[in-house]
Design a protein around this motif. Structure first.
Motif, PDB file in Angstrom:
ATOM      1  N   ASN A 273       0.847  -1.193   0.000  1.00  0.00           N
ATOM      2  CA  ASN A 273       0.000   0.000   0.000  1.00  0.00           C
ATOM      3  C   ASN A 273       0.886   1.248   0.000  1.00  0.00           C
ATOM      4  OD1 ASN A 273      -2.395  -1.598   0.215  1.00  0.00           O
ATOM      5  ND2 ASN A 273      -1.922  -1.899   2.391  1.00  0.00           N
ATOM      6  N   TYR A 274       0.301   2.405  -0.339  1.00  0.00           N
ATOM      7  CA  TYR A 274       1.090   3.611  -0.556  1.00  0.00           C
ATOM      8  C   TYR A 274       0.478   4.808   0.181  1.00  0.00           C
ATOM      9  CZ  TYR A 274       3.231   0.880  -4.281  1.00  0.00           C
ATOM     10  OH  TYR A 274       3.892  -0.106  -4.989  1.00  0.00           O
ATOM     11  N   ALA A 275       1.339   5.770   0.443  1.00  0.00           N
ATOM     12  CA  ALA A 275       0.905   6.982   1.142  1.00  0.00           C
ATOM     13  C   ALA A 275       0.401   8.019   0.141  1.00  0.00           C
ATOM     14  CB  ALA A 275       2.061   7.571   1.948  1.00  0.00           C
ATOM     15  N   ILE A 276      -0.688   8.698   0.513  1.00  0.00           N
ATOM     16  CA  ILE A 276      -1.105   9.913  -0.184  1.00  0.00           C
ATOM     17  C   ILE A 276      -1.086  11.017   0.868  1.00  0.00           C
ATOM     18  CG2 ILE A 276      -3.540   9.203   0.026  1.00  0.00           C
ATOM     19  CD1 ILE A 276      -4.125  10.993  -2.398  1.00  0.00           C
ATOM     20  N   MET A 277      -0.224  11.999   0.646  1.00  0.00           N
ATOM     21  CA  MET A 277       0.071  13.003   1.661  1.00  0.00           C
ATOM     22  C   MET A 277      -0.593  14.343   1.320  1.00  0.00           C
ATOM     23  SD  MET A 277       2.060  11.195   3.631  1.00  0.00           S
ATOM     24  CE  MET A 277       2.605  12.504   4.741  1.00  0.00           C
ATOM     25  N   GLU A 295       1.553  18.212   8.170  1.00  0.00           N
ATOM     26  CA  GLU A 295       1.471  17.188   7.136  1.00  0.00           C
ATOM     27  C   GLU A 295       0.624  16.032   7.652  1.00  0.00           C
ATOM     28  OE1 GLU A 295       4.845  15.918   3.952  1.00  0.00           O
ATOM     29  OE2 GLU A 295       5.266  15.459   6.042  1.00  0.00           O
ATOM     30  N   THR A 296      -0.219  15.488   6.794  1.00  0.00           N
ATOM     31  CA  THR A 296      -1.115  14.406   7.206  1.00  0.00           C
ATOM     32  C   THR A 296      -0.973  13.219   6.260  1.00  0.00           C
ATOM     33  OG1 THR A 296      -2.713  15.941   8.172  1.00  0.00           O
ATOM     34  CG2 THR A 296      -3.512  13.744   7.641  1.00  0.00           C
ATOM     35  N   LEU A 297      -0.956  12.026   6.833  1.00  0.00           N
ATOM     36  CA  LEU A 297      -0.826  10.780   6.085  1.00  0.00           C
ATOM     37  C   LEU A 297      -2.202  10.193   5.800  1.00  0.00           C
ATOM     38  CD1 LEU A 297       0.688   8.203   5.063  1.00  0.00           C
ATOM     39  CD2 LEU A 297       0.771   7.460   7.473  1.00  0.00           C
ATOM     40  N   ASN A 298      -2.451   9.900   4.516  1.00  0.00           N
ATOM     41  CA  ASN A 298      -3.627   9.155   4.094  1.00  0.00           C
ATOM     42  C   ASN A 298      -3.149   7.936   3.292  1.00  0.00           C
ATOM     43  OD1 ASN A 298      -5.829  11.267   4.857  1.00  0.00           O
ATOM     44  ND2 ASN A 298      -4.330  12.422   3.674  1.00  0.00           N
ATOM     45  N   TYR A 299      -4.081   7.062   2.890  1.00  0.00           N
ATOM     46  CA  TYR A 299      -3.650   5.756   2.393  1.00  0.00           C
ATOM     47  C   TYR A 299      -4.261   5.419   1.032  1.00  0.00           C
ATOM     48  CZ  TYR A 299      -2.977   5.553   7.452  1.00  0.00           C
ATOM     49  OH  TYR A 299      -2.642   5.846   8.755  1.00  0.00           O
ATOM     50  N   ALA A 305      -4.889  -6.655   3.691  1.00  0.00           N
ATOM     51  CA  ALA A 305      -4.100  -7.546   4.553  1.00  0.00           C
ATOM     52  C   ALA A 305      -2.666  -7.055   4.739  1.00  0.00           C
ATOM     53  CB  ALA A 305      -4.104  -8.961   3.976  1.00  0.00           C
ATOM     54  N   LYS A 306      -2.244  -6.124   3.912  1.00  0.00           N
ATOM     55  CA  LYS A 306      -0.888  -5.605   3.999  1.00  0.00           C
ATOM     56  C   LYS A 306      -0.840  -4.423   4.975  1.00  0.00           C
ATOM     57  CE  LYS A 306       1.151  -8.230   0.871  1.00  0.00           C
ATOM     58  NZ  LYS A 306       2.301  -9.128   1.186  1.00  0.00           N
ATOM     59  N   PRO A 307       0.339  -4.138   5.540  1.00  0.00           N
ATOM     60  CA  PRO A 307       0.458  -3.016   6.469  1.00  0.00           C
ATOM     61  C   PRO A 307       0.152  -1.681   5.777  1.00  0.00           C
ATOM     62  CG  PRO A 307       2.387  -4.442   6.578  1.00  0.00           C
ATOM     63  CD  PRO A 307       1.601  -4.887   5.393  1.00  0.00           C
ATOM     64  N   LEU A 308      -0.411  -0.754   6.544  1.00  0.00           N
ATOM     65  CA  LEU A 308      -0.607   0.586   6.022  1.00  0.00           C
ATOM     66  C   LEU A 308       0.752   1.269   5.861  1.00  0.00           C
ATOM     67  CD1 LEU A 308      -3.732   1.757   8.074  1.00  0.00           C
ATOM     68  CD2 LEU A 308      -3.640   1.134   5.649  1.00  0.00           C
ATOM     69  N   PRO A 309       0.878   2.155   4.905  1.00  0.00           N
ATOM     70  CA  PRO A 309       2.194   2.766   4.644  1.00  0.00           C
ATOM     71  C   PRO A 309       2.576   3.782   5.720  1.00  0.00           C
ATOM     72  CG  PRO A 309       0.533   3.806   3.290  1.00  0.00           C
ATOM     73  CD  PRO A 309      -0.155   2.654   3.978  1.00  0.00           C
TER      74      PRO A 309
END
Length: 613
Positions: A273-277, A295-299, A305-309
């Motif tokens: 999974n990837y970050a959208i900042m 700054e805020t982290l979104n996904y 099932a994979k870890p969040l970025p």
């Protein structure tokens, strides 16, 4: 018999569109809903029919919208503006209160009834009553195309992504703290958090091997934001409802009111999974509180099932501007203007000590009668700008003239300006200049005009810089042009363009348009003062406060305020010293003084006892 096949095809296309068009009917009651947008602070948000966030509205080009808005707020007025829509032939549906309509009083209903015949793209709707949409009365409004010409780009699915800043206090409380003599510098209220899709740490799901159209909308009140996606390229294909030639970027910069649609190709697998900042433009903040997350982290989630970025920080991004974008269709720059309006932005204090915003030394004050009503009822005098009032900054535009608006920023802040009823060409736009070196536009000495300038409805004016805009006056109406930092609009940073008022008089508002006014005790005829007997008699009009006394400056005002506070605490210390046996209270007094100065935005929040007063 000769047949004009081009005309026949055009007629068939129009007939097909009319047959295919739909009417979308909505019944919404605006009312308070308890919510916790950022997961940190619960507050009363303005929802529809007991729910918040508000619904996205999706329609097709050519469709009709019938939105019944009932004001269930009980003790507050409201209104609704459809940001970016031209409202051709229906100026009374534009929404800003006391400009094109009277506000909707508590328990009243107003029908917003209009078609969207010739626009496609990403828009939004929001309250245009004070800074009310800070409490959540806003949502995306999407107009989909009906053929390839409407959307000249290909994608598999779309995602609508709203971004905003959020305040923990109600907008009325924040406004009162902002527009006060105890905030003489006009420091804008600092938001408490960033939101994406009306929440913190939003999740956006992607599938592999897809092309997504991501529609970004900045529905915030104040601070511009950067947005970037880890490991994914973005191609801009639409800006403020205007299709553009695809342009690759690795970040977006959106001021309040702006929209961008981008194409994003998803990954070929679900391995991670990837970050959208999203990130505040912190240069717009006078003070950065220690607890404010910039700054805020979104996904972007491919696999639950994979870890969040983890957070992703963008370094070395390639900068770009509006001049790197080109509208589809080779739309050339408009001719030299028939009418040029030069506006100087100034922020200054008036006699009540409050810091106001000015265009050419006039701070917009709403008239007694909505400007549209004045245009509709003034007869031949509707072409005289004077009837619209001394403090509305009204300009009358002639039909089909090319209008040029020049804005010179005499302020150190950044301003996103939005024009109702039109898009405009950006023909000149400067960089920011140092605080002590503001630069005004020189019409005889400037950079070369672009052949195909960018077209949009919201543009950023840089600190101490300038911007030059052109559009054609082809939409009769009363259109407000204002800063979309809503705090600056509350300070008066707006003008009103009265476009072809004699043609406008052929428009016929519905009965509930006038009933709104009657229910609010607002006259339904007359000039800016409500005078319908002599439209040039403005006795009783709403005016800005008187200026500060001669020689009295902002620095002097701040110095007087600080000196007064210091004096009061000096007296307080004497009393405390007399009442308390042998207690050295200097440290406590200093802390109390610091707290008061911080509360009134006179010194930064991070100041401590070592700060020089």
């Amino acid at each position: 018999m000769r047949v004009n096949f081009q005309l026949l095809l055009s007629t068939l296309a129009l007939t097909t569109q009319l047959v295919a068009s739909e009417t979308h009917t909505f019944h919404y009651t605006a009312e308070y809903v308890t919510a916790n947008p950022d997961g940190v602070h619960e507050k009363q948000m303005i929802g529809f029919n007991g729910k918040w966030p508000l619904p996205e509205i999706h329609v097709n080009k050519g469709d009709r919208v019938q939105l019944y808005l009932t004001n269930g707020l009980h003790d507050k007025n409201t209104s609704l503006h459809f940001h970016g829509l031209f409202q051709k032939g229906s100026n009374y549906m534009d929404g800003p209160q006391m400009v094109t309509q009277c506000p909707i009083a508590p328990n009243d209903t107003y029908l917003y009834n209009f078609t969207v015949p010739d626009q496609v793209g990403t828009f939004w709707y929001h309250s245009h009553t004070g800074a009310q949409y800070a409490d959540g009365l806003r949502a995306p409004f999407i107009i989909h195309g009906v053929d390839e010409e409407d959307e000249p780009y290909q994608y598999d699915e779309e995602r609508v992504i709203s971004i905003a800043d959020t305040y923990h206090k109600q907008y009325e409380d924040v406004t009162k703290e902002f527009l006060t003599r105890y905030n003489p510098t006009g420091a804008e209220p600092i938001p408490q958090n960033l939101l994406m899709n009306d929440t913190a740490n939003a999740t956006i799901h992607f599938d592999p091997n897809m092309t997504y159209l991501l529609r970004f909308v900045n529905m915030g009140l104040f601070v511009s934001q950067y947005v970037y996606i880890e490991g994914h390229d973005m191609q801009i294909v639409e800006v403020d409802g205007i299709a553009v030639e695809p342009y690759s970027v690795d970040y977006l910069y959106l001021t309040a009111g702006q929209r961008y649609s981008v194409l994003v190709k998803s990954k070929p697998n679900r391995n991670r999974n990837y970050a959208i900042m999203q990130k505040f433009d912190n240069t717009m903040l006078d003070v950065i509180p220690t607890d404010l997350k910039l700054e805020t982290l979104n996904y972007i989630v491919y696999n639950d099932a994979k870890p969040l970025p983890l957070a992703y920080h963008k370094d070395g991004a390639k900068s770009w501007t509006d001049f790197d974008l080109k509208p589809v269709g080779d739309i050339e720059i408009l001719d030299e203007p028939d009418h040029r309006i030069v506006l100087d932005v100034i922020m200054d204090n008036l006699g009540d000590g409050v810091n106001y915003a000015f265009f050419n030394n006039i701070s917009y004050v709403p008239p007694v009668v909505p400007s549209l009503i004045t245009a509709l009822t003034a007869g031949e005098q509707a072409v005289n700008a004077d009837v619209y009032g001394s403090n509305t900054n009204a300009f009358v535009l002639q039909p089909d003239d090319v209008i040029e608006i020049v804005i010179n920023n005499k302020d150190t802040g950044r301003h996103p300006f939005h024009l109702h009823g039109h898009t405009f060409q950006i023909v000149q736009k400067s960089e920011a200049f140092p605080d002590d070196e503001p630069q005004s536009y020189n019409e005889t000495d400037h950079s070369e005009f672009p052949k195909y300038p960018m077209i949009r409805d919201t543009v950023t004016l840089e600190p101490n810089g300038y911007v030059v805009l052109r559009f054609r006056a082809d939409n009769p109406g009363v259109w407000i042009f204002h800063c979309h930092v809503d705090w600056h609009l509350e300070q008066g940073l707006a003008v009103v363009l009265i476009e072809d008022p004699l043609a406008l008089q052929s428009q016929t508002p519905p009965d509930d348009f006038y009933q709104n006014c009657v229910n609010n005790g607002v006259p339904i005829t007359g000039n800016a003062a409500g005078n319908s007997h002599d439209f040039l008699d403005l006795t009783g009009e709403n005016l800005q406060p008187q200026p500060l006394p001669l020689g009295f400056t902002l620095k002097g005002y701040v110095a007087l305020l600080v000196s007064t506070l210091v004096g009061l605490f000096g007296l307080y210390s004497i009393v405390q010293y007399g009442l308390e046996d042998s207690i050295t209270d200097d440290e406590r007094i200093q802390k109390n003084l610091l707290n008061i100065l911080k509360a009134n935005n006179i010194i930064p929040e991070e100041a401590d006892e070592t700060t020089r007063l």
